[in-house]
Design a protein around this motif. Structure first.
Motif, PDB file in Angstrom:
ATOM      1  N   UNK A 109       0.806  -1.219   0.000  1.00 62.19           N
ATOM      2  CA  UNK A 109       0.000   0.000   0.000  1.00 62.19           C
ATOM      3  C   UNK A 109       0.843   1.275   0.000  1.00 62.19           C
ATOM      4  N   UNK A 110       2.052   1.221   0.567  1.00 62.60           N
ATOM      5  CA  UNK A 110       2.850   2.449   0.621  1.00 62.60           C
ATOM      6  C   UNK A 110       3.208   2.945  -0.778  1.00 62.60           C
ATOM      7  N   UNK A 111       3.219   2.049  -1.746  1.00 60.67           N
ATOM      8  CA  UNK A 111       3.523   2.473  -3.105  1.00 60.67           C
ATOM      9  C   UNK A 111       2.379   3.264  -3.725  1.00 60.67           C
ATOM     10  N   UNK A 112       1.214   3.217  -3.101  1.00 61.86           N
ATOM     11  CA  UNK A 112       0.090   4.040  -3.546  1.00 61.86           C
ATOM     12  C   UNK A 112       0.054   5.380  -2.820  1.00 61.86           C
ATOM     13  N   UNK A 113       0.989   5.568  -1.877  1.00 60.22           N
ATOM     14  CA  UNK A 113       0.942   6.776  -1.050  1.00 60.22           C
ATOM     15  C   UNK A 113       2.249   7.550  -0.982  1.00 60.22           C
ATOM     16  N   UNK A 153      10.104   5.118  -1.025  1.00 59.82           N
ATOM     17  CA  UNK A 153       9.827   4.177   0.062  1.00 59.82           C
ATOM     18  C   UNK A 153      11.098   3.614   0.690  1.00 59.82           C
ATOM     19  N   UNK A 154      12.259   4.028   0.179  1.00 60.85           N
ATOM     20  CA  UNK A 154      13.509   3.463   0.672  1.00 60.85           C
ATOM     21  C   UNK A 154      13.795   3.828   2.125  1.00 60.85           C
ATOM     22  N   UNK A 155      13.274   4.965   2.589  1.00 59.43           N
ATOM     23  CA  UNK A 155      13.538   5.402   3.957  1.00 59.43           C
ATOM     24  C   UNK A 155      12.586   4.765   4.971  1.00 59.43           C
ATOM     25  N   UNK A 156      11.572   4.049   4.487  1.00 60.71           N
ATOM     26  CA  UNK A 156      10.612   3.402   5.380  1.00 60.71           C
ATOM     27  C   UNK A 156      11.133   2.016   5.730  1.00 60.71           C
ATOM     28  N   UNK A 157      11.574   1.849   6.957  1.00 62.44           N
ATOM     29  CA  UNK A 157      12.190   0.604   7.406  1.00 62.44           C
ATOM     30  C   UNK A 157      11.138  -0.301   8.051  1.00 62.44           C
ATOM     31  N   UNK A 158      10.848  -1.384   7.374  1.00 64.80           N
ATOM     32  CA  UNK A 158       9.856  -2.342   7.877  1.00 64.80           C
ATOM     33  C   UNK A 158      10.482  -3.546   8.556  1.00 64.80           C
ATOM     34  N   UNK A 159      11.818  -3.622   8.571  1.00 63.37           N
ATOM     35  CA  UNK A 159      12.481  -4.835   9.046  1.00 63.37           C
ATOM     36  C   UNK A 159      12.147  -5.139  10.497  1.00 63.37           C
ATOM     37  N   UNK A 160      12.139  -4.113  11.352  1.00 62.32           N
ATOM     38  CA  UNK A 160      11.894  -4.376  12.781  1.00 62.32           C
ATOM     39  C   UNK A 160      10.465  -4.845  13.028  1.00 62.32           C
ATOM     40  N   UNK A 161       9.492  -4.284  12.258  1.00 61.96           N
ATOM     41  CA  UNK A 161       8.107  -4.698  12.439  1.00 61.96           C
ATOM     42  C   UNK A 161       7.885  -6.099  11.876  1.00 61.96           C
ATOM     43  N   UNK A 162       8.594  -6.439  10.800  1.00 60.73           N
ATOM     44  CA  UNK A 162       8.535  -7.793  10.264  1.00 60.73           C
ATOM     45  C   UNK A 162       9.097  -8.778  11.274  1.00 60.73           C
ATOM     46  N   UNK A 208      10.183  13.963  -0.886  1.00 52.56           N
ATOM     47  CA  UNK A 208       9.285  13.443   0.149  1.00 52.56           C
ATOM     48  C   UNK A 208       7.809  13.602  -0.246  1.00 52.56           C
ATOM     49  N   UNK A 209       7.561  13.716  -1.545  1.00 58.31           N
ATOM     50  CA  UNK A 209       6.200  13.900  -2.016  1.00 58.31           C
ATOM     51  C   UNK A 209       5.337  12.689  -1.670  1.00 58.31           C
ATOM     52  N   UNK A 210       4.170  12.942  -1.102  1.00 58.17           N
ATOM     53  CA  UNK A 210       3.214  11.891  -0.776  1.00 58.17           C
ATOM     54  C   UNK A 210       1.924  12.119  -1.546  1.00 58.17           C
ATOM     55  N   UNK A 211       1.100  11.108  -1.590  1.00 58.62           N
ATOM     56  CA  UNK A 211      -0.194  11.234  -2.264  1.00 58.62           C
ATOM     57  C   UNK A 211      -1.037  12.318  -1.604  1.00 58.62           C
ATOM     58  N   UNK A 212      -0.979  12.388  -0.287  1.00 55.05           N
ATOM     59  CA  UNK A 212      -1.753  13.394   0.437  1.00 55.05           C
ATOM     60  C   UNK A 212      -1.313  14.809   0.075  1.00 55.05           C
ATOM     61  N   UNK A 238      17.616   3.130  -6.004  1.00 51.23           N
ATOM     62  CA  UNK A 238      16.249   3.384  -6.473  1.00 51.23           C
ATOM     63  C   UNK A 238      16.273   4.088  -7.826  1.00 51.23           C
ATOM     64  N   UNK A 239      17.185   5.035  -7.987  1.00 50.19           N
ATOM     65  CA  UNK A 239      17.318   5.748  -9.255  1.00 50.19           C
ATOM     66  C   UNK A 239      17.661   4.773 -10.384  1.00 50.19           C
ATOM     67  N   UNK A 240      18.657   3.915 -10.142  1.00 49.19           N
ATOM     68  CA  UNK A 240      19.068   2.950 -11.166  1.00 49.19           C
ATOM     69  C   UNK A 240      17.937   1.968 -11.486  1.00 49.19           C
ATOM     70  N   UNK A 241      17.224   1.527 -10.440  1.00 51.71           N
ATOM     71  CA  UNK A 241      16.162   0.546 -10.639  1.00 51.71           C
ATOM     72  C   UNK A 241      15.040   1.099 -11.502  1.00 51.71           C
ATOM     73  N   UNK A 242      14.577   2.311 -11.190  1.00 53.20           N
ATOM     74  CA  UNK A 242      13.485   2.893 -11.958  1.00 53.20           C
ATOM     75  C   UNK A 242      13.947   3.327 -13.349  1.00 53.20           C
ATOM     76  N   UNK A 243      15.176   3.812 -13.437  1.00 52.70           N
ATOM     77  CA  UNK A 243      15.677   4.257 -14.740  1.00 52.70           C
ATOM     78  C   UNK A 243      15.731   3.068 -15.707  1.00 52.70           C
ATOM     79  N   UNK A 244      16.229   1.937 -15.209  1.00 58.72           N
ATOM     80  CA  UNK A 244      16.315   0.757 -16.076  1.00 58.72           C
ATOM     81  C   UNK A 244      14.932   0.203 -16.376  1.00 58.72           C
TER      82      UNK A 244
END
Length: 394
Positions: free
Chosen positions: A178-182, A186-195, A296-300, A365-371
């Motif tokens: 869902x974060x990809x819709x908002x 997303x690279x700065x959002x660390x989900x590892x600890x919650x996982x 830091x642009x968000x959907x909101x 992230x830049x390389x991934x999206x560019x490719x």
């Protein structure tokens, strides 16, 4: 006189009880920016402490008989905690990932097993004479002799936590999508600890459930060993993962609950609600105002700038542009980077500087999206245009 009161395994339970109490006070005192999350985590810790105390009373050879002599009604007093710890972790997880989290009437359904527990225990334990209580409390290994439905009560205690552990992990995995819709980055959002937190407790609860089934099949030695290991696993989780969450819960930027912000269903009526002038607002915001340059642009924030409801903007991006917000913004960034890389002074510019300039906050992230959008890396793209022979003016 020199006989120890507790063995080493009992001390693990005592450690859990003490640490849960201390950490609960710590979380309640340090309310932070998410007080409801701290309150839920503190409650979850207290419930784990109650379960450890319940286990110590039920199985601790040094004290179980003394407790029974003092008051047989102390046994099973904390049995409700088994049914409440799962919902508590579930609510805590949702409070972290959804910034508009609030309790609703539907959440009361999660409390039904907890509320029914005292009533159930009255009929199978508390109303019985002392002899029956003695059998249920002190001869727990043969509890099936007394009430067949007591077996199913213990089955429910052990299995319901596994169900909630899976639900918690599902919520985290769903949030990752869902974060990809908002969020545009997303690279700065660390989900590892919650996982680790949700996955760790799911593993511990699954281990306890399997241990229960082994004991139920009368493999008492193996079940006892696995039960002791489960206590140590829980102790480690509380020490490492829960304490770690105190310092990392702020690393997750919450989103609106899916019921408020989910993409609409695809149907002709919804497609007709998308107006051409609304699509034009999004185009102007990207092509002329270049809002994508904000890393830091968000959907909101984007919806506020184009003066359209968040749900409408999400619908336009998903249905008209056939992308989610994450792809929509980063494609604009890649197109801007392509323009820069084709410019006359592109050879003198560092690739990371270009990435930062167009709104990316990491080179991977830049390389991934560019490719993804050009089938080339930024370096390959620049070299391709630099090696092109100059065109003669017509």
């Amino acid at each position: 006189m020199n006989t120890p009161i507790f063995n080493i395994h009992d001390l693990a339970l005592i450690l859990i009880i003490g640490e849960c109490a201390i950490l609960a006070v710590l979380f309640l005192a340090n309310r932070g920016s998410r007080p409801i999350s701290h309150q839920l985590l503190a409650s979850f810790l207290l419930l784990n402490g109650m379960i450890a105390l319940h286990t110590l009373i039920l199985w601790g050879e040094a004290i179980r008989f003394k407790v029974f002599e003092f008051s047989p009604n102390i046994f099973f007093m904390f049995a409700f905690a088994f049914f409440l710890q799962g919902p508590m972790l579930y609510w805590y997880t949702k409070s972290i990932i959804y910034k508009d989290f609030a309790f609703s009437h539907r959440d009361l359904a999660h409390l039904i097993p907890t509320l029914l527990t005292p009533l159930y225990l009255y009929f199978v334990y508390y109303r019985h004479p002392l002899e029956i209580k003695h059998g249920l409390a002190l001869d727990f290994k043969i509890y099936g002799t007394y009430d067949w439905n007591f077996n199913w009560f213990v089955h429910a205690q052990k299995s319901i936590t596994v169900i909630y552990g899976a639900l918690c992990l599902y919520q985290v995995l769903r949030y990752r999508k869902l974060i990809k819709h908002n969020y545009s980055n997303t690279e700065t959002i660390d989900l590892s600890w919650l996982m680790l937190l949700t996955g760790g407790f799911l593993f511990a609860w699954l281990w306890i459930f399997i241990t229960h089934l082994i004991g139920y099949a009368h493999y008492y030695d193996l079940g006892g060993t696995m039960g002791v290991i489960g206590n140590y696993v829980t102790c480690i989780l509380i020490n490492v993962l829960v304490f770690y969450s105190l310092f990392n819960m702020s690393s997750i930027e919450g989103i609106e609950s899916p019921r408020e912000n989910q993409a609409p269903m695809v149907d002709d009526e919804m497609k007709e609600t998308i107006k051409p002038e609304q699509i034009e607002r999004l185009r102007v915001a990207m092509d002329e105002e270049k809002l994508f340059l904000n890393s830091r642009l968000t959907l909101e924030e984007f919806s506020r700038r184009v003066q359209l409801p968040t749900r409408v903007v999400s619908t336009i991006i998903n249905r008209h542009f056939k992308q989610n917000f994450h792809e929509f913004v980063n494609k604009q960034r890649v197109e801007e980077a392509q323009r820069i890389l084709r410019s006359a002074d592109a050879e003198q510019q560092n690739v990371m500087d270009i990435a930062t300039a167009v709104g990316f906050n990491s080179k991977p992230a830049f390389n991934r999206f560019f490719k993804k959008f050009t089938d080339m890396t930024p370096t390959q793209y620049r070299e391709h245009f630099l090696n092109q022979p100059p065109q003669n003016p017509s």
